[in-house]
Design a protein around this motif. Structure first.
Motif, short mmCIF file in Angstrom:
data_model
loop_
_atom_site.label_atom_id
_atom_site.label_comp_id
_atom_site.label_asym_id
_atom_site.label_seq_id
_atom_site.Cartn_x
_atom_site.Cartn_y
_atom_site.Cartn_z
N GLU A 243 1.90 -41.58 4.64
CA GLU A 243 0.73 -41.30 5.46
C GLU A 243 0.97 -41.79 6.88
O GLU A 243 1.91 -42.53 7.14
N HIS A 244 0.11 -41.35 7.79
CA HIS A 244 0.21 -41.72 9.21
C HIS A 244 1.59 -41.41 9.78
O HIS A 244 2.21 -42.23 10.47
N LYS A 245 2.08 -40.21 9.47
CA LYS A 245 3.39 -39.80 9.98
C LYS A 245 3.32 -39.56 11.48
O LYS A 245 2.36 -38.98 11.98
N PRO A 246 4.37 -39.99 12.20
CA PRO A 246 4.43 -39.62 13.62
C PRO A 246 4.74 -38.12 13.74
O PRO A 246 5.09 -37.48 12.75
N GLU A 247 4.65 -37.60 14.93
CA GLU A 247 4.91 -36.17 15.14
C GLU A 247 6.35 -35.78 14.85
O GLU A 247 6.63 -34.67 14.42
N ASP A 248 7.28 -36.70 15.11
CA ASP A 248 8.69 -36.36 14.96
C ASP A 248 9.50 -37.66 14.89
O ASP A 248 8.92 -38.75 14.88
N SER A 249 10.81 -37.51 14.87
CA SER A 249 11.70 -38.66 14.92
C SER A 249 12.57 -38.58 16.16
O SER A 249 12.76 -37.50 16.73
N ALA A 250 13.11 -39.72 16.56
CA ALA A 250 13.98 -39.77 17.74
C ALA A 250 15.22 -38.90 17.56
O ALA A 250 15.58 -38.13 18.46
N ILE A 251 15.86 -38.98 16.40
CA ILE A 251 17.09 -38.22 16.17
C ILE A 251 16.80 -36.72 16.14
O ILE A 251 17.56 -35.93 16.73
N ASN A 252 15.72 -36.30 15.49
CA ASN A 252 15.35 -34.88 15.47
C ASN A 252 15.10 -34.36 16.88
O ASN A 252 15.58 -33.30 17.27
N MET A 253 14.30 -35.12 17.63
CA MET A 253 13.93 -34.67 18.97
C MET A 253 15.17 -34.59 19.88
O MET A 253 15.31 -33.63 20.64
N ALA A 254 16.05 -35.58 19.78
CA ALA A 254 17.28 -35.54 20.59
C ALA A 254 18.10 -34.31 20.25
O ALA A 254 18.60 -33.62 21.14
N ALA A 255 18.24 -34.01 18.96
CA ALA A 255 19.00 -32.83 18.53
C ALA A 255 18.36 -31.56 19.07
O ALA A 255 19.06 -30.66 19.56
N ASP A 256 17.03 -31.47 19.00
CA ASP A 256 16.33 -30.29 19.51
C ASP A 256 16.53 -30.12 21.02
O ASP A 256 16.54 -29.01 21.53
N MET A 257 16.71 -31.24 21.72
CA MET A 257 16.91 -31.21 23.17
C MET A 257 18.37 -30.97 23.54
O MET A 257 18.69 -30.76 24.70
N GLY A 258 19.26 -31.05 22.56
CA GLY A 258 20.69 -30.86 22.84
C GLY A 258 21.34 -32.06 23.49
O GLY A 258 22.31 -31.91 24.25
N VAL A 259 20.83 -33.25 23.19
CA VAL A 259 21.34 -34.49 23.79
C VAL A 259 21.66 -35.49 22.70
O VAL A 259 21.34 -35.28 21.53
N ASP A 260 22.26 -36.61 23.10
CA ASP A 260 22.54 -37.70 22.18
C ASP A 260 21.66 -38.89 22.53
O ASP A 260 21.39 -39.15 23.70
N ILE A 261 21.26 -39.62 21.51
CA ILE A 261 20.53 -40.87 21.72
C ILE A 261 21.56 -41.91 22.19
O ILE A 261 22.72 -41.87 21.77
N LEU A 262 21.15 -42.80 23.09
CA LEU A 262 22.10 -43.80 23.59
C LEU A 262 22.58 -44.71 22.47
O LEU A 262 21.82 -45.05 21.57
N THR A 263 23.82 -45.13 22.57
CA THR A 263 24.34 -46.17 21.69
C THR A 263 23.96 -47.52 22.29
O THR A 263 23.53 -47.60 23.46
N GLU A 264 24.16 -48.59 21.56
CA GLU A 264 23.91 -49.92 22.11
C GLU A 264 24.78 -50.15 23.34
O GLU A 264 24.32 -50.68 24.36
#
Length: 187
Positions: A102-123
Motif C-alpha cells: 500500500e501507499h506505493k509511490p508513483e515510480d522508482s528511481a531506477i525505472n525513471m532513469a531508464a525511461d529518461m535514457g540516463v544512469d543514476i549516479l554511483t557513489e
C-alpha cells in the motif's frame, strides 16, 4: 503508439541555449572545455538531447562535468542545488515498487532513469559532483546500489551535511519527499 525520443528543432534550440548559458555560468565545473565541441556532439546525437531535456524538465539542471579524451565523450551530471524536484518521492527500483502493498509511490528511481535514457549516479560520481560545489544540503539522492546490498532488500543514498558527504542505507521500498536521484549522461 511508440514514443519518440526526439525533440523538435525548436525544442533542441531552446535546450542548447539553456545548456550553453549554464555551461558559461559554471566554467569551474569544466575548465578547459569548449562549448562548441559539446554542442557539436549534442547536435549529432538527438536522443541524448531528449534525455538532457528530461533531466532539465524534472529539475536536474544538467551541466558538463567531465571530458574523456579516450572515448571522446562529455559527461553531464544533474547540478541542481538540491535533489531534482521532479524526481523525488520514489522508491529505489521496480522490485521495491512491486513489493509495497500500500501507499506505493508513483515510480522508482531506477525505472525513471531508464525511461529518461540516463544512469543514476554511483557513489563515486556523487562524491565527484560534491567536489564541484555543495549539493543536497537539505535533500538526499539515491545512488546506484551494490548488488549484494540490494539482494538483501537495501538501497543506498547520499547527502551532504556538516561539510561532509554521507552514504546511508534504507529499505529499497522506502521513499521520502526530500529524497530523489541524480543522473549522469555521456555524450
Amino acid at each position: 503508439m511508440k514514443k519518440t525520443n526526439k525533440l523538435s528543432a525548436a525544442e533542441t534550440g531552446e535546450l542548447l541555449k539553456t545548456l550553453k548559458t549554464r555551461f558559461e555560468k559554471n566554467m569551474n565545473c569544466h575548465k578547459g572545455l569548449d562549448w562548441t565541441a559539446v554542442q557539436a556532439k549534442l547536435e549529432a546525437q538527438p536522443d541524448k538531447c531528449w534525455s538532457l531535456q528530461k533531466m532539465e524538465e524534472t529539475g536536474g539542471e544538467p551541466d558538463v562535468v567531465a571530458y574523456d579524451k579516450k572515448t571522446n565523450e562529455f559527461t553531464f551530471y544533474d547540478c541542481s542545488a538540491e535533489s531534482p524536484k521532479g524526481r523525488r518521492s520514489l522508491c529505489y527500483d521496480h522490485q521495491a515498487l512491486e513489493s509495497r502493498k500500500e501507499h506505493k509511490p508513483e515510480d522508482s528511481a531506477i525505472n525513471m532513469a531508464a525511461d529518461m535514457g540516463v544512469d543514476i549516479l554511483t557513489e563515486t560520481q556523487y562524491r565527484e559532483l560534491q567536489q564541484l560545489g555543495q549539493f543536497d544540503l537539505k535533500t538526499s539522492s539515491w545512488v546506484s546500489t551494490p548488488a549484494d546490498i540490494r539482494k538483501l532488500g537495501g538501497a543506498v543514498f547520499c547527502d551532504r551535511r556538516y561539510n561532509t558527504v554521507f552514504l546511508y542505507h534504507n529499505g529499497a521500498e522506502s521513499y521520502y519527499a526530500a529524497r530523489g536521484f541524480r543522473c549522469s549522461l555521456k555524450v
